[in-house]
Scaffold this motif. Structure first.
Motif, PDB file in Angstrom:
ATOM      1  N   ALA A  43      40.390  -4.852  17.709  1.00  0.00           N
ATOM      2  CA  ALA A  43      39.276  -5.799  17.832  1.00  0.00           C
ATOM      3  C   ALA A  43      38.135  -5.231  18.660  1.00  0.00           C
ATOM      4  N   THR A  44      38.452  -4.452  19.684  1.00  0.00           N
ATOM      5  CA  THR A  44      37.387  -3.868  20.501  1.00  0.00           C
ATOM      6  C   THR A  44      36.548  -2.901  19.671  1.00  0.00           C
ATOM      7  N   GLU A  45      37.148  -2.254  18.688  1.00  0.00           N
ATOM      8  CA  GLU A  45      36.410  -1.330  17.834  1.00  0.00           C
ATOM      9  C   GLU A  45      35.570  -2.086  16.809  1.00  0.00           C
ATOM     10  N   ALA A  46      36.072  -3.224  16.364  1.00  0.00           N
ATOM     11  CA  ALA A  46      35.338  -4.008  15.367  1.00  0.00           C
ATOM     12  C   ALA A  46      34.073  -4.622  15.948  1.00  0.00           C
ATOM     13  N   THR A  47      33.893  -4.524  17.256  1.00  0.00           N
ATOM     14  CA  THR A  47      32.671  -5.040  17.874  1.00  0.00           C
ATOM     15  C   THR A  47      31.821  -3.898  18.438  1.00  0.00           C
ATOM     16  N   GLY A  48      32.049  -2.687  17.950  1.00  0.00           N
ATOM     17  CA  GLY A  48      31.277  -1.537  18.412  1.00  0.00           C
ATOM     18  C   GLY A  48      29.791  -1.724  18.175  1.00  0.00           C
ATOM     19  N   ASP A  49      28.988  -0.985  18.919  1.00  0.00           N
ATOM     20  CA  ASP A  49      27.543  -1.087  18.793  1.00  0.00           C
ATOM     21  C   ASP A  49      27.061  -0.492  17.480  1.00  0.00           C
ATOM     22  N   ARG A  50      27.742   0.559  17.031  1.00  0.00           N
ATOM     23  CA  ARG A  50      27.377   1.231  15.791  1.00  0.00           C
ATOM     24  C   ARG A  50      28.657   1.748  15.158  1.00  0.00           C
ATOM     25  N   VAL A  51      28.787   1.574  13.864  1.00  0.00           N
ATOM     26  CA  VAL A  51      29.958   2.070  13.140  1.00  0.00           C
ATOM     27  C   VAL A  51      29.466   2.854  11.936  1.00  0.00           C
ATOM     28  N   PHE A  52      29.938   4.092  11.832  1.00  0.00           N
ATOM     29  CA  PHE A  52      29.612   4.959  10.705  1.00  0.00           C
ATOM     30  C   PHE A  52      30.807   4.956   9.760  1.00  0.00           C
ATOM     31  N   LEU A  53      30.554   4.855   8.451  1.00  0.00           N
ATOM     32  CA  LEU A  53      31.631   4.821   7.456  1.00  0.00           C
ATOM     33  C   LEU A  53      31.512   6.000   6.499  1.00  0.00           C
ATOM     34  N   ALA A  54      32.672   6.445   6.004  1.00  0.00           N
ATOM     35  CA  ALA A  54      32.710   7.505   4.988  1.00  0.00           C
ATOM     36  C   ALA A  54      33.901   7.224   4.070  1.00  0.00           C
ATOM     37  N   THR A  55      33.779   7.618   2.800  1.00  0.00           N
ATOM     38  CA  THR A  55      34.880   7.465   1.842  1.00  0.00           C
ATOM     39  C   THR A  55      34.989   8.744   1.021  1.00  0.00           C
ATOM     40  N   ARG A  56      36.053   8.842   0.244  1.00  0.00           N
ATOM     41  CA  ARG A  56      36.216   9.964  -0.677  1.00  0.00           C
ATOM     42  C   ARG A  56      36.730   9.421  -1.996  1.00  0.00           C
ATOM     43  N   ALA A  58      39.040  10.383  -4.319  1.00  0.00           N
ATOM     44  CA  ALA A  58      40.335  10.654  -4.961  1.00  0.00           C
ATOM     45  C   ALA A  58      41.473  10.457  -3.971  1.00  0.00           C
ATOM     46  N   GLY A  59      42.670  10.785  -4.430  1.00  0.00           N
ATOM     47  CA  GLY A  59      43.837  10.678  -3.561  1.00  0.00           C
ATOM     48  C   GLY A  59      44.101   9.238  -3.177  1.00  0.00           C
ATOM     49  N   ALA A  60      44.354   8.998  -1.899  1.00  0.00           N
ATOM     50  CA  ALA A  60      44.662   7.662  -1.398  1.00  0.00           C
ATOM     51  C   ALA A  60      43.415   6.793  -1.258  1.00  0.00           C
ATOM     52  N   ASP A  61      42.229   7.336  -1.606  1.00  0.00           N
ATOM     53  CA  ASP A  61      40.956   6.616  -1.536  1.00  0.00           C
ATOM     54  C   ASP A  61      40.737   6.000  -0.149  1.00  0.00           C
ATOM     55  N   PRO A  62      40.824   6.828   0.923  1.00  0.00           N
ATOM     56  CA  PRO A  62      40.681   6.275   2.271  1.00  0.00           C
ATOM     57  C   PRO A  62      39.243   5.915   2.629  1.00  0.00           C
ATOM     58  N   VAL A  63      39.131   5.062   3.631  1.00  0.00           N
ATOM     59  CA  VAL A  63      37.859   4.720   4.248  1.00  0.00           C
ATOM     60  C   VAL A  63      37.966   5.184   5.693  1.00  0.00           C
ATOM     61  N   TYR A  64      36.952   5.877   6.179  1.00  0.00           N
ATOM     62  CA  TYR A  64      36.930   6.339   7.568  1.00  0.00           C
ATOM     63  C   TYR A  64      35.861   5.561   8.324  1.00  0.00           C
ATOM     64  N   ALA A  65      36.150   5.234   9.576  1.00  0.00           N
ATOM     65  CA  ALA A  65      35.195   4.544  10.430  1.00  0.00           C
ATOM     66  C   ALA A  65      35.123   5.259  11.773  1.00  0.00           C
ATOM     67  N   ALA A  66      33.921   5.591  12.200  1.00  0.00           N
ATOM     68  CA  ALA A  66      33.685   6.154  13.534  1.00  0.00           C
ATOM     69  C   ALA A  66      32.925   5.097  14.322  1.00  0.00           C
ATOM     70  N   VAL A  67      33.476   4.716  15.465  1.00  0.00           N
ATOM     71  CA  VAL A  67      32.894   3.643  16.263  1.00  0.00           C
ATOM     72  C   VAL A  67      32.182   4.235  17.481  1.00  0.00           C
ATOM     73  N   ILE A  68      30.941   3.788  17.697  1.00  0.00           N
ATOM     74  CA  ILE A  68      30.121   4.251  18.813  1.00  0.00           C
ATOM     75  C   ILE A  68      29.815   3.041  19.698  1.00  0.00           C
ATOM     76  N   ASP A  69      30.017   3.177  21.008  1.00  0.00           N
ATOM     77  CA  ASP A  69      29.733   2.046  21.898  1.00  0.00           C
ATOM     78  C   ASP A  69      28.251   2.007  22.272  1.00  0.00           C
ATOM     79  N   ALA A  70      27.862   0.967  23.006  1.00  0.00           N
ATOM     80  CA  ALA A  70      26.449   0.753  23.340  1.00  0.00           C
ATOM     81  C   ALA A  70      25.864   1.856  24.209  1.00  0.00           C
ATOM     82  N   SER A  71      26.721   2.611  24.909  1.00  0.00           N
ATOM     83  CA  SER A  71      26.211   3.695  25.752  1.00  0.00           C
ATOM     84  C   SER A  71      26.081   5.008  24.984  1.00  0.00           C
ATOM     85  N   GLY A  72      26.378   4.998  23.668  1.00  0.00           N
ATOM     86  CA  GLY A  72      26.205   6.193  22.844  1.00  0.00           C
ATOM     87  C   GLY A  72      27.395   7.127  22.832  1.00  0.00           C
ATOM     88  N   ILE A  73      28.578   6.612  23.164  1.00  0.00           N
ATOM     89  CA  ILE A  73      29.785   7.436  23.217  1.00  0.00           C
ATOM     90  C   ILE A  73      30.750   7.004  22.114  1.00  0.00           C
TER      91      ILE A  73
END
Length: 170
Positions: A43-56, A58-73
């Protein structure tokens, strides 16, 4: 990812987490309803300041999420795979943290994520640090979601480059 699927992150400006998370729209069959696929994403990640997503695609068709907090980390990088209609999220690497690719807490503007085009278990994150108009450092890291590891590809450059094309640093 799947050409019928679109992904987005919804941010909750109130900070309560209400409605925040990763959403998926599967337009196959004329569907027009966005589905929250955050499920076990912390839940703490689902409220991140910025979230970047990527997909591919084929294969398992994953979704990737990179979470950035309000301080830019970056606070975590996660991989989700669908099991039926439920997406299960797992952190990549210890605590989901990649090597520091955005030194100077500049990940809100100097960060990128991309899913490997040939492997559904590999993701890349990158960042740089700029001081004024000068690139101070840049880094790329390769995450393996199955091995649960990160490998640094490039290390920060300790010598800043020229500030203007065609000039030489002192």
């Amino acid at each position: 990812g799947n050409h019928d699927r679109f992904y987005s992150f919804a941010f909750d400006p109130t900070g309560t987490g209400t409605g925040a998370g990763v959403y998926m729209l599967n337009v196959a069959g004329g569907n027009t309803t966005w589905q929250n696929i955050s499920n076990n994403l912390p839940a703490t990640e689902a409220t991140g300041d910025r979230v970047f997503l990527a997909t591919r695609p084929a294969g398992a068709d994953p979704v990737y999420a990179a979470v950035i907090d309000a301080s830019g980390i970056p606070t975590g990088v996660y991989r989700a795979v669908a099991f039926g209609s439920t997406y299960v999220w797992t952190a990549i690497g210890p605590g989901g943290l990649p090597p520091d690719v955005s030194t100077g807490a500049q990940a809100t503007v100097h960060f990128a994520i991309v899913a490997d085009p040939t492997s559904d278990r590999i993701v890349y994150v990158a960042g740089d640090r700029v001081n004024g108009n000068t690139l101070v450092s840049d880094s790329i890291a390769r995450g393996d979601a199955i091995a649960d590891t990160w490998t640094t590809i490039t290390l920060p450059d300790p010598s800043p480059g020229p500030t203007t094309p065609g000039t030489t640093p002192p």
